[in-house]
Design an enzyme around this catalytic site. Structure first.
Site, PDB file in Angstrom:
ATOM      1  N   TRP A  99      -0.408   6.934  37.291  1.00 44.82           N
ATOM      2  CA  TRP A  99      -1.221   7.515  36.209  1.00 44.82           C
ATOM      3  C   TRP A  99      -0.333   8.293  35.246  1.00 44.82           C
ATOM      4  O   TRP A  99      -0.513   8.217  34.027  1.00 44.82           O
ATOM      5  CB  TRP A  99      -2.330   8.397  36.777  1.00 44.82           C
ATOM      6  N   ASP A 166      -3.679  16.333  34.046  1.00 44.66           N
ATOM      7  CA  ASP A 166      -4.648  15.344  34.509  1.00 44.66           C
ATOM      8  C   ASP A 166      -5.079  15.782  35.908  1.00 44.66           C
ATOM      9  O   ASP A 166      -4.294  15.720  36.855  1.00 44.66           O
ATOM     10  CB  ASP A 166      -3.974  13.961  34.543  1.00 44.66           C
ATOM     11  N   LYS A 190     -13.934  10.804  40.803  1.00 48.03           N
ATOM     12  CA  LYS A 190     -13.257  11.060  42.077  1.00 48.03           C
ATOM     13  C   LYS A 190     -13.943  12.183  42.851  1.00 48.03           C
ATOM     14  O   LYS A 190     -14.094  12.104  44.049  1.00 48.03           O
ATOM     15  CB  LYS A 190     -11.785  11.419  41.853  1.00 48.03           C
TER      16      LYS A 190
HETATM   17  C1  LIG Z   1      -8.451   7.490  38.547  1.00 46.58           C
HETATM   18  C2  LIG Z   1      -7.437   8.246  37.794  1.00 46.58           C
HETATM   19  C3  LIG Z   1      -7.229   8.055  36.424  1.00 46.58           C
HETATM   20  C4  LIG Z   1      -7.954   6.999  35.635  1.00 46.58           C
HETATM   21  O1  LIG Z   1      -9.217   7.406  35.293  1.00 46.58           O
HETATM   22  P1  LIG Z   1     -10.173   6.493  34.412  1.00 46.58           P
HETATM   23  O2  LIG Z   1     -11.359   7.399  34.265  1.00 46.58           O
HETATM   24  O3  LIG Z   1     -10.450   5.250  35.192  1.00 46.58           O
HETATM   25  O4  LIG Z   1      -9.498   6.197  33.133  1.00 46.58           O
HETATM   26  C5  LIG Z   1      -6.290   8.837  35.787  1.00 46.58           C
HETATM   27  N1  LIG Z   1      -5.592   9.762  36.454  1.00 46.58           N
HETATM   28  C6  LIG Z   1      -5.764   9.978  37.770  1.00 46.58           C
HETATM   29  C7  LIG Z   1      -4.963  11.024  38.472  1.00 46.58           C
HETATM   30  C8  LIG Z   1      -6.698   9.218  38.472  1.00 46.58           C
HETATM   31  O5  LIG Z   1      -6.870   9.434  39.797  1.00 46.58           O
END
Ligand SMILES: *Cc1c(COP(=O)(O)O)cnc(C)c1O
Length: 356
Positions: A99, A166, A190
């Protein structure tokens, strides 16, 4: 048989959230209509949006000067929206996984990206520690929890440029000192809600410094001025997020979550370390994620991998396959996963070991 949901994302939600959403889908706030079929500008849904913002502020103790937004496009759109809105010339990134690498790729569309450190040399099995952030970087981007590789950066860093994080897969898993961050963002799927909504916590004074034109929908200022209602927001996921936030509050808030998460993850890491069949892929204890626990068969038992997978499945363990870039197994132990599910997985691992 009871199913134990270890999916990495979308992933387990509190039963409370699922029940409340089921109710709201049938009869929303006493309207006699479904939450899916009413105006987002009606007073009932406006109240939901306001509650979402106020629960974020309350649970995370967000100081004054920050806005909370609920947008579409996933965390992946934020990879581009962030540099578009706040990168003047240069930004620094810590590369701790897939990511983070994707965020770096998008950053490069808008200026110079300095990758201050990377753990790619060892398939992202650790979090780099000693690196320098250029003073003239417009921000420093980190991924606090690396969902795929099972590493986590669990302290709030002190850096001299705005910190952008993030937190898709560990938001609300522990108290966070929001004042140390310029932006905290993530996909909700998540640890918070079903897929479809992205949260962005943003310090307002980092905006308004770039010269480039920003399309209306991609401009944070648009969404701030309209309270996330510039266009139709993801109504149902926001409604679900409010239920989870209330559940968090009723269950002791973030300190209590952190305590439970440390306990749950500790039980599983202890078993992986003890069990002669398995080993973790993250050796440094400090770097081990409390949310996504990655493990593989020990070298001499490699051929037992698919047998263990089948064995675990037959006992109700769902979603424990590791990501293809790591292999082996990954058990995600998000907030909503009960301790009993971790206990069940631990006993399955013990039982499997005793036969070998
Ligand atoms: C799942 C995830 C993403 C991607 O998220 P989307 O909403 O599918 O774009 C980005 N960063 C992390 C750390 C993730 O676990």
């Amino acid at each position: 048989m009871k199913k134990h949901n270890f999916y990495a994302g979308p992933s387990i939600l509190p039963q409370y959230t699922i029940d409340k959403v089921a109710e709201g889908v049938k009869n929303f706030a006493g309207t006699g209509l479904s939450v899916m079929e009413v105006s987002h500008r009606g007073k009932e849904f406006v109240a939901v949006m306001e509650e979402a913002v106020s629960l974020f502020k309350e649970l995370l103790e967000i100081p004054a000067g920050y806005e909370v937004l609920f947008l579409g496009g996933g965390a992946s759109l934020q990879f581009a929206m962030i540099p578009m809105n706040i990168m003047q010339k240069k930004a620094a990134y810590l590369n701790t996984g897939e990511w983070a690498s994707k965020a770096i790729k998008e950053g490069k569309f808008f200026g110079e990206v300095v990758e201050v450190a990377s753990s790619k040399d060892r398939n992202f099995c650790y979090v780099p520690k000693n690196y320098e952030i250029p003073d003239d970087a417009d921000y420093f981007h980190i991924t606090t929890n690396n969902t795929i590789f099972g590493t986590q950066l669990r302290k709030d860093l002190d850096v001299s440029v705005p910190l952008v994080a993030d937190m898709s897969s560990d938001i609300f898993s522990r108290p966070v000192d929001v004042s140390k961050y310029g932006i905290i963002y993530g996909g909700a799927q998540k640890n918070l809600a079903p897929a479809g909504v992205t949260f962005v916590i943003i310090k307002e004074d980092i905006l308004g410094k770039v010269d480039r034109p920003i399309p209306t929908m991609l401009n944070y200022k648009t969404h701030i001025s309209k309270g996330s209602m510039f266009n139709t927001p993801p109504v149902l996921p926001v409604f679900a997020a409010v239920q989870t936030l209330n559940w968090l509050k009723d269950n002791g808030g973030l300190k209590a979550m952190e305590k439970r998460n440390i306990e749950k993850a500790g039980m599983l890491y202890d078993e992986i370390d003890r069990n002669r069949l398995f080993k973790t892929t993250v050796n440094d204890v400090e770097d081990r994620s409390l949310m996504n626990i990655c493990f593989v068969m020990n070298d001499e038992y490699k051929e037992l991998e698919s047998e263990f997978m089948e064995f675990a499945k037959s006992r109700g363990m769902i979603g424990i396959a590791g990501h293809r870039s790591v292999g082996g197994f990954r058990a995600s132990t998000y907030n909503a996963l009960p301790k009993e599910s971790v206990e069940a997985l631990v006993s399955v691992m013990k039982e499997f070991e005793s036969d070998k």
